[in-house]
Design a protein around this motif. Structure first.
Motif, PDB file in Angstrom:
ATOM      1  N   ARG A 305       0.819  -1.214   0.000  1.00 44.34           N
ATOM      2  CA  ARG A 305       0.000   0.000   0.000  1.00 44.34           C
ATOM      3  C   ARG A 305       0.852   1.263   0.000  1.00 44.34           C
ATOM      4  NH1 ARG A 305      -3.459  -3.205   3.336  1.00 44.34           N
ATOM      5  NH2 ARG A 305      -2.514  -2.400   5.248  1.00 44.34           N
ATOM      6  N   PHE A 308       1.290   3.087  -3.612  1.00 44.50           N
ATOM      7  CA  PHE A 308       0.259   3.876  -4.270  1.00 44.50           C
ATOM      8  C   PHE A 308      -0.764   4.482  -3.313  1.00 44.50           C
ATOM      9  CE2 PHE A 308       1.362   0.564  -7.569  1.00 44.50           C
ATOM     10  CZ  PHE A 308       2.187   1.420  -8.274  1.00 44.50           C
ATOM     11  N   GLN A 309      -0.579   4.272  -2.013  1.00 42.24           N
ATOM     12  CA  GLN A 309      -1.509   4.850  -1.047  1.00 42.24           C
ATOM     13  C   GLN A 309      -0.758   5.604   0.042  1.00 42.24           C
ATOM     14  OE1 GLN A 309      -4.614   2.110   0.296  1.00 42.24           O
ATOM     15  NE2 GLN A 309      -4.346   0.881  -1.555  1.00 42.24           N
ATOM     16  N   ALA A 338      -5.473   8.349 -10.399  1.00 43.19           N
ATOM     17  CA  ALA A 338      -4.318   7.799  -9.691  1.00 43.19           C
ATOM     18  C   ALA A 338      -3.266   8.860  -9.386  1.00 43.19           C
ATOM     19  CB  ALA A 338      -3.701   6.665 -10.505  1.00 43.19           C
ATOM     20  N   MET A 393     -10.770   1.394 -10.897  1.00 43.66           N
ATOM     21  CA  MET A 393      -9.846   1.657  -9.799  1.00 43.66           C
ATOM     22  C   MET A 393      -9.701   0.441  -8.881  1.00 43.66           C
ATOM     23  SD  MET A 393      -9.005   4.514 -10.895  1.00 43.66           S
ATOM     24  CE  MET A 393      -7.797   4.953  -9.636  1.00 43.66           C
ATOM     25  N   ASN A 396      -8.167  -2.646 -10.734  1.00 42.43           N
ATOM     26  CA  ASN A 396      -6.740  -2.433 -10.987  1.00 42.43           C
ATOM     27  C   ASN A 396      -5.930  -2.718  -9.725  1.00 42.43           C
ATOM     28  OD1 ASN A 396      -4.543  -1.075 -12.840  1.00 42.43           O
ATOM     29  ND2 ASN A 396      -4.302  -0.160 -10.826  1.00 42.43           N
ATOM     30  N   SER A 397      -6.382  -2.216  -8.586  1.00 45.86           N
ATOM     31  CA  SER A 397      -5.671  -2.467  -7.323  1.00 45.86           C
ATOM     32  C   SER A 397      -5.629  -3.952  -7.000  1.00 45.86           C
ATOM     33  CB  SER A 397      -6.342  -1.701  -6.177  1.00 45.86           C
ATOM     34  OG  SER A 397      -6.208  -0.309  -6.352  1.00 45.86           O
ATOM     35  N   THR A 401      -2.322  -7.319  -5.849  1.00 41.93           N
ATOM     36  CA  THR A 401      -2.394  -7.928  -4.520  1.00 41.93           C
ATOM     37  C   THR A 401      -1.089  -8.613  -4.120  1.00 41.93           C
ATOM     38  OG1 THR A 401      -4.779  -8.283  -4.740  1.00 41.93           O
ATOM     39  CG2 THR A 401      -3.608  -9.644  -3.118  1.00 41.93           C
ATOM     40  N   TYR A 404       2.602  -5.635  -5.407  1.00 35.97           N
ATOM     41  CA  TYR A 404       2.921  -4.286  -4.952  1.00 35.97           C
ATOM     42  C   TYR A 404       4.071  -4.225  -3.956  1.00 35.97           C
ATOM     43  CZ  TYR A 404      -1.280  -2.001  -6.959  1.00 35.97           C
ATOM     44  OH  TYR A 404      -2.234  -1.471  -7.798  1.00 35.97           O
TER      45      TYR A 404
END
Length: 460
Positions: A305, A308-309, A338, A393, A396-397, A401, A404
């Motif tokens: 995470r 991208f988070q 994004a 969205m 894509n995430s 899994t 990342y």
């Protein structure tokens, strides 16, 4: 067999050359195939066939005169976020069009070794995405079943190999873009240790994590390409000074302890075929004598995470800043969704994210103590293009899994095709190792690949 019937594995090309075929004829055939696919969303541009064939003629003459060109006769393509001198770089956004005077270091090394470039591949715009639908029409489609996504962001790079248009290709990988499209299209995706291959000459997504992966049909082919492009580059500040000392040759196979996610933490998003194939692929590893050790996957999810988070997404805005400022209308809506969060983070947020990454790296090292490597499903499932466009969205995430976490934890990885599913799609295992353990992963990949040969036609 004629050249038109040739599959573009390295072995088949080299057998043809041993039987008398010359590099120009093979490159001409690659150009013919590329031209035939020109309107199918695989390439953003093609090298003029006359220029590619002339280059092959020059290389063949040098080889005939005694020059050592280990990649002679191998056609290749590169993702259109990788610079090639004399060809535009667009990252699939025409408003960003760049005119590089120099090729990426990796491209230069490949051409010096005798490979011939025949085109630049489509991608999720700005290399932002893992599905392959964030690009202009016509969309690139899965090489096995065109109803499905090709995976991204290196979509065209994987499809060009899977469809035997080129012998190998280069992509970029931030959160899985060198592994997800390989899994979706049933080929090998090799993501080396970060800094092992110079990233000089890329349009970066997240420079802290970006690296150049290789797409091939077989593991040894991919690692052969890695051997030709790996090494320290004094002009790239991200290049590892010990790159030349990292071993890439396969080791003698032996039983190893391999970490796997705990069964209660696995998700396949309702894809029972994927779940069955994963279990069957793990059984192959066990048949080779490897011990599988379940570990808590929570840390890896958390690390993933951070790509991208967290404030790390602000790093994306560096190379595409001019387009964001001057041509926001040219940005794909899903890509803008994004990119936009990066505008709101502060410098303090960025430092906090960097601290969290370092902490996660230390925790992962402790968690994997006693394990030689890790294996995960490369992707949890493969969505159709219609499904992805309906929920771009979240789905894509989902594709990231199991990918990342690799780059923020400074790990290397290689995705290898597994069982053929009953619906014709391929499963894929991703072997993950510590930085510098590329040779260990090559050994694991070869062993699994060779063990899979008798079972490839068997549905899981």
């Amino acid at each position: 067999m004629t050249l038109a019937d040739l599959d573009f594995s390295f072995a088949s090309i080299r057998r043809a050359m041993a039987a008398g075929a010359k590099a120009p004829a093979i490159i001409a055939e690659a150009c013919r195939r590329a031209q035939a696919a020109a309107g199918e969303g695989v390439f953003t541009l093609l090298v003029d066939p006359a220029a590619a064939i002339a280059r092959a003629e020059e290389l063949q003459a040098r080889a005939d005169a005694g020059a050592v060109l280990p990649l002679l006769g191998l056609p290749f393509s590169v993702k259109d976020s990788i610079h090639v001198a004399g060809l535009p770089t667009t990252s699939n956004c025409p408003a960003m069009r760049l005119e590089p005077k120099d090729s990426a270091h990796a491209v230069t090394l490949l051409e010096q070794a005798g490979a011939v470039l025949i085109g630049k591949n489509t991608l999720d715009q700005f290399a932002t995405g893992l599905n392959g639908t964030r690009s202009p029409d016509p969309l690139c489609r899965n090489a096995i079943d065109p109803a499905y996504i090709p995976g991204g962001s290196s979509s065209g790079s994987a499809v060009a190999v899977a469809r035997d248009i080129v012998a190998f290709s280069l992509g970029t990988d931030t959160g899985g873009s060198g592994r997800v499209p390989a899994a979706c299209n049933g080929i090998v995706g090799l993501k080396p240790t970060i800094g092992l291959v110079s990233s000089r000459g890329l349009v970066y997504n997240n420079r802290s994590f970006d690296c150049i992966p290789v797409f091939c049909k077989f593991a040894d082919d991919a690692y052969e390409i890695l051997e030709n492009i790996a090494g320290f580059d004094v002009l790239d500040p991200m290049s590892r000074t010990d790159a030349g000392a990292i071993e890439l040759r396969p080791r003698a196979p032996q039983p190893l302890t391999i970490a796997i996610p705990r069964a209660d933490q696995l998700t396949f998003f309702g894809d029972t075929e994927a779940a069955r194939a994963y279990e069957a692929d793990l059984a192959v590893l066990q048949s080779l004598g490897h011990r599988l050790k379940p570990v808590d996957f929570t840390l890896f999810e958390t690390a993933g995470r951070l790509v991208f988070q967290s404030a790390m997404v602000a790093e994306r805005l560096i190379d595409c800043a001019d387009v964001v400022r001057d041509h926001p209308e040219a940005i794909h809506p899903a890509v803008w969704s994004a990119l936009q969060p990066g505008l709101s983070y502060t410098a303090r947020d960025a430092f906090q994210a960097l601290y969290e990454i370092k902490q996660a790296q230390r925790q992962a090292s402790l968690l994997l103590a006693g394990c030689d490597a890790m294996v995960v499903p490369t992707v949890p499932t493969i969505f159709t293009i219609a499904q992805m466009l309906a929920d771009p969205m979240a789905l894509n995430s989902a594709m990231g899994t199991y990918t990342y976490f690799v780059n923020p934890l400074d790990m290397c990885a290689v995705a290898i095709p597994g069982r053929t599913r009953s619906d014709g799609l391929r499963s894929s295992l991703c072997f993950v190792g510590r930085a510098g353990d590329d040779a260990l992963l090559r050994t694991l990949a070869r062993g699994f690949e060779q063990a899979m040969v008798p079972a490839l036609a068997v549905a899981s």
